[in-house]
Design a protein around this motif. Structure first.
Motif, PDB file in Angstrom:
ATOM      1  N   THR A 262      46.904  26.133  52.811  1.00  0.00           N
ATOM      2  CA  THR A 262      46.679  27.520  53.193  1.00  0.00           C
ATOM      3  C   THR A 262      45.515  27.590  54.180  1.00  0.00           C
ATOM      4  O   THR A 262      44.770  26.622  54.349  1.00  0.00           O
ATOM      5  CB  THR A 262      46.356  28.382  51.962  1.00  0.00           C
ATOM      6  OG1 THR A 262      45.213  27.832  51.289  1.00  0.00           O
ATOM      7  CG2 THR A 262      47.528  28.402  50.998  1.00  0.00           C
ATOM      8  N   ARG A 263      45.354  28.731  54.823  1.00  0.00           N
ATOM      9  CA  ARG A 263      44.321  28.854  55.849  1.00  0.00           C
ATOM     10  C   ARG A 263      42.931  28.695  55.242  1.00  0.00           C
ATOM     11  O   ARG A 263      42.583  29.351  54.266  1.00  0.00           O
ATOM     12  CB  ARG A 263      44.449  30.213  56.542  1.00  0.00           C
ATOM     13  CG  ARG A 263      43.586  30.327  57.797  1.00  0.00           C
ATOM     14  CD  ARG A 263      43.977  31.548  58.615  1.00  0.00           C
ATOM     15  NE  ARG A 263      43.206  31.585  59.840  1.00  0.00           N
ATOM     16  CZ  ARG A 263      41.998  32.142  59.949  1.00  0.00           C
ATOM     17  NH1 ARG A 263      41.449  32.698  58.893  1.00  0.00           N
ATOM     18  NH2 ARG A 263      41.346  32.129  61.100  1.00  0.00           N
ATOM     19  N   PRO A 265      39.455  28.383  57.223  1.00  0.00           N
ATOM     20  CA  PRO A 265      38.919  28.313  58.585  1.00  0.00           C
ATOM     21  C   PRO A 265      37.444  27.965  58.687  1.00  0.00           C
ATOM     22  O   PRO A 265      36.663  28.128  57.749  1.00  0.00           O
ATOM     23  CB  PRO A 265      39.150  29.729  59.105  1.00  0.00           C
ATOM     24  CG  PRO A 265      38.978  30.588  57.885  1.00  0.00           C
ATOM     25  CD  PRO A 265      39.575  29.772  56.751  1.00  0.00           C
ATOM     26  N   SER A 280      38.788  29.298  64.279  1.00  0.00           N
ATOM     27  CA  SER A 280      40.081  28.705  64.618  1.00  0.00           C
ATOM     28  C   SER A 280      40.280  27.314  64.045  1.00  0.00           C
ATOM     29  O   SER A 280      41.382  26.771  64.115  1.00  0.00           O
ATOM     30  CB  SER A 280      40.232  28.624  66.148  1.00  0.00           C
ATOM     31  OG  SER A 280      40.078  29.888  66.732  1.00  0.00           O
ATOM     32  N   GLN A 282      40.516  24.325  61.042  1.00  0.00           N
ATOM     33  CA  GLN A 282      41.120  24.273  59.714  1.00  0.00           C
ATOM     34  C   GLN A 282      40.466  23.149  58.910  1.00  0.00           C
ATOM     35  O   GLN A 282      40.509  21.981  59.295  1.00  0.00           O
ATOM     36  CB  GLN A 282      42.630  24.031  59.819  1.00  0.00           C
ATOM     37  CG  GLN A 282      43.344  23.848  58.505  1.00  0.00           C
ATOM     38  CD  GLN A 282      43.510  25.141  57.700  1.00  0.00           C
ATOM     39  OE1 GLN A 282      42.926  26.166  58.037  1.00  0.00           O
ATOM     40  NE2 GLN A 282      44.282  25.085  56.643  1.00  0.00           N
TER      41      GLN A 282
END
Length: 767
Positions: A262-263, A265, A280, A282
């Protein structure tokens, strides 16, 4: 009970704690290096340059004021003040489950109580699964683990000798919420725990920082690093002239933590995380960007529990295996790389948490027990702690089994209902110093009191992944009978190992799973005990490397009983939740190791509490165990010729390419006892191995073993620094001759035939 005042605390503890506090606080916000622009009110204009090298200055509103009143510390709610989840009345699809769960409280309509194979629970917790499709108002059923009391297994095939304790009988005394009463209350805790353990979420926790990086009790974020420091890790890898392509994936490989599914960031250069929804980039599972109290992004990166507790399997939609334990990570390598980039917490690399990739020393609780919280322990216990040694190399057990364990950790040291110990590494760092730092300590402990129950609630819901390849049903059924019925101490077996309690089968220690045996009163007192395992097998029977339980000696156990983690207010009660292996609590039960439940066992290689055995086949056939071995690495990522730096890949997690389905474990290479170099002593004939007898322990290791057994932290410190790329690669080698890494024990399976082993393994694929 009243905490000791600072005047009552011995000067040696006050001095040590004060020194650590001073060092931490004078380092301000946790390190130097470039600081990203972080606009917490989203009103600034152009972001500042990412090359800014000044220390980040926390805003006044981000610094949590201290308070001596536990009840007033709203800032340490760790999600307590978050809106409750939407009410659920059971009239539509349950949003908390991906599929209908199966266990004792959720039997399918076609359930056959006499079957050998069935669609099992795959771990998790029966109480949580009970709530499937039920409204929030539904009252919770009995926790099956609470049935494990003295006498429940007398005369049964499955034996228990470590019993359930309810640590929250007097919730006011322990200052923690008691067990949930309804499905709605449990769901609210689940949501809270999920935020604590999900990277990038509001309320996410991180190593020694709690849920926000800027607090005094968290030493102003000393355990977190800036995004700039994280982005510059490549400068410590060697050979690169610029940041390499696929940087996020290279970080994941080098430090052994998969990219989050899942994101998760972090900000790239020039990005304001509060204008880019965190950034942006990960992050891998082992990292998270922390949030501030108002939910805005902080630009600070912390380490999560998943560094040690979650792994990865690449195969047809599978990915992160949350709660599997991680045989992949190399935290010491991360600390080594981060130190030159200004991450001050990297000084901890001097006290190595591991001597190799995929293992850790996170269970070294004798360090935490040095500082008392409720009264003082005897002087002889202080000296007993100092010469307790180190638990050294450990393999993290699977979280998805916790819901079937009345006690936890490899030697059953704590009750399963003692959640604060599971929050120890998220605790704001000064909470670890007992009562010696007054309000600073109390603030950190308050965090554990509040966050412990929710994090346990989330952990206990995790499920093991299904075995992703074909299973021979007929062979698995044969294996189910052998697993539950075969007496390895039968008259025709001539087993040289002392006989354990129970019927002498695999199930006698590891629990019953097949419906035929779960519903047989000769095996279990109640079918609700399906999959429950709570037998601490005596050392004279299990025979595995004894370092872990020997380190947790009687002095250490008694010290733990007056330490915050030992629930000192319960001491002497029927539900005494202090260390369970104290002589006064265990009685005539011999010390040894806790046999775990076997849900998802295929996905938890390597095996034994120290990860010394690479696959189930060699666990069941001791003569086939390798002495020195190295798991296969993932294929190398390529660099362009003009930026060709050192590439360190993690272990290969591709199921089709790297998993041995015949042996149930990841493929490995056997390493010979051959001289390498002075600069790379991982395998050194005469020192770390014997070229004439691979099972012999060299005299040098015997001498070091005496030192490591008798001086706390000696094992941690006695390790060569990782300087060369070859040394980094050789941290992947597992040498079973070294201290705490022995592959002996569990040798009663020597009496099995190969056909019996194959059938049992086929059955284990179904769990």
């Amino acid at each position: 009970m009243k905490n000791p005042t600072l005047k009552e605390v011995p000067s040696r503890w006050r001095a040590l704690a004060t020194m650590v506090a001073a060092v931490a606080l004078t380092t301000a916000c946790g390190g130097t290096g470039d600081v990203d622009p972080v606009n917490n009110d989203n009103t600034s204009s152009t972001p500042e340059s990412a090359a800014n090298t000044s220390l980040p200055t926390p805003q006044t509103e981000d610094v949590v004021p201290l308070s001596s009143q536990v009840t007033s510390q709203k800032s340490y709610s760790a999600g307590e003040d978050a809106p409750p989840p939407a009410p659920y009345d059971g009239s539509y699809e349950d949003p908390y489950h991906d599929e209908a769960p199966i266990n004792v409280y959720n039997r399918p309509g076609d359930y056959d109580p006499y079957a050998l194979l069935s669609e099992g629970s795959r771990g998790g917790w029966a109480v949580w699964d009970y709530c499937y499709g039920k409204p929030d108002s539904a009252e919770l059923p009995v926790d099956p683990r609470s049935m494990v009391k003295e006498g429940v297994s007398y005369g049964k095939a499955v034996h228990f000798n470590a019993y359930w304790k309810n640590c929250h009988v007097d919730a006011e005394a322990v200052q923690e919420v008691g067990n949930a009463k309804t499905c709605g209350e449990l769901r609210e805790r689940f949501e809270w725990g999920g935020r604590l353990l999900t990277g990038g979420s509001e309320g996410v926790g991180a190593l020694f920082a709690g849920t926000t990086p800027y607090t005094l009790e968290g030493a102003m974020g000393i355990s977190t690093l800036t995004a700039g420091q994280y982005r510059r890790l490549w400068m410590s890898w060697g050979g690169y002239i610029a940041k390499p392509d696929n940087y996020d994936q290279r970080v994941a490989e080098r430090y052994g933590s998969p990219i989050s599914d899942t994101r998760n960031p972090y900000p790239l250069p020039g990005e304001d995380p509060n204008k880019t929804d965190g950034g942006s980039g990960q992050l891998p599972l082992m990292f998270t960007q922390m949030r501030l109290k108002d939910g805005s992004w902080s630009g600070r990166i912390g380490i999560t529990c998943h560094a040690c507790h979650s792994g990865n399997v690449e195969h047809e939609g599978m990915g992160n295996t949350l709660g599997s334990g991680s045989p992949l990570a190399d935290l010491d390598l991360f600390l080594r790389d981060a130190l030159p980039q200004g991450y001050l917490a990297s000084v901890a690399t001097l006290a190595n948490l591991s001597h190799g990739r995929g293992t850790n020393n996170a269970s070294d609780v004798n360090l935490a027990f040095i500082f008392p919280d409720d009264g003082l322990y005897a002087p002889q216990d202080f000296f007993g702690l100092i010469n307790s040694g180190s638990t050294a190399s450990m393999d993290t057990p699977a979280w998805w089994n916790l819901g079937h364990r009345p006690v936890k950790f490899a030697d059953g040291i704590f009750p399963a209902d003692a959640p604060r110990v599971d929050q120890v590494f998220y605790t704001p760092i000064f909470g670890l110093f007992g009562a010696v730092l007054g309000p600073l300590s109390e603030a950190g402990q308050d965090y554990m009191r509040k966050a412990g129950p929710p994090i346990n609630a989330w952990i206990e819901t995790l499920k093991a992944p299904k075995y992703p390849a074909e299973i021979d049903t007929a062979l698995a059924e044969e294996g189910a009978v052998l697993f539950h019925e075969l007496d390895m101490w039968g008259p025709d077996r001539d087993n040289p190992i002392d006989r354990p309690e129970g019927n002498g089968s695999c199930a006698s220690c590891h629990g019953a799973y097949s419906p035929r045996y779960v519903n047989d009163p000769n095996f279990l007192a109640d079918p609700a005990l399906e999959g429950v395992a709570s037998y601490i097998v005596p050392q004279r029977i299990i025979g595995t490397d004894a370092v872990r339980w020997e380190t947790n000696n009687e002095s250490m156990q008694r010290a733990g009983s007056v330490n915050f983690f030992g629930y000192p207010s319960t001491k002497g009660t029927e539900n005494d939740c202090g260390p369970q292996n104290q002589e006064r609590l265990r009685g005539d039960r011999e010390p040894g190791y806790l046999a775990p439940p076997l849900y998802g066992v295929w996905a938890t290689a390597p095996y034994l509490h120290n990860g010394a055995i690479p696959d189930v086949w060699s666990l069941l056939k001791p003569s086939d165990r390798p002495t020195i071995w190295r798991r296969e690495s993932a294929p190398k990522m390529k660099n362009p010729w003009y930026n060709n730096g050192n590439v360190t890949m993690g272990f290969d997690t591709n199921f089709s390419r790297a998993y041995d389905q015949n042996k149930l474990g990841w493929k490995y290479d056997v390493i010979d006892c051959e001289w390498r170099t002075w600069w790379n002593p991982a395998v050194t004939p005469g020192y770390t191995c014997d070229p004439n007898d691979e099972r012999n322990t060299p005299l040098a290791q015997e001498i070091l073993g005496v030192l490591f057994d008798n001086l706390i932290l000696a094992w941690n410190i006695w390790a060569p620094p990782n300087i060369t790329n070859a040394q980094v690669e050789d941290r992947k080698i597992y040498n079973t001759i070294l201290y705490s890494q022995g592959n002996e024990g569990h040798e009663f399976n020597s009496v099995l035939t190969d056909d019996e082993r194959l059938a049992i393994m086929e059955y284990m694929k179904t769990l």
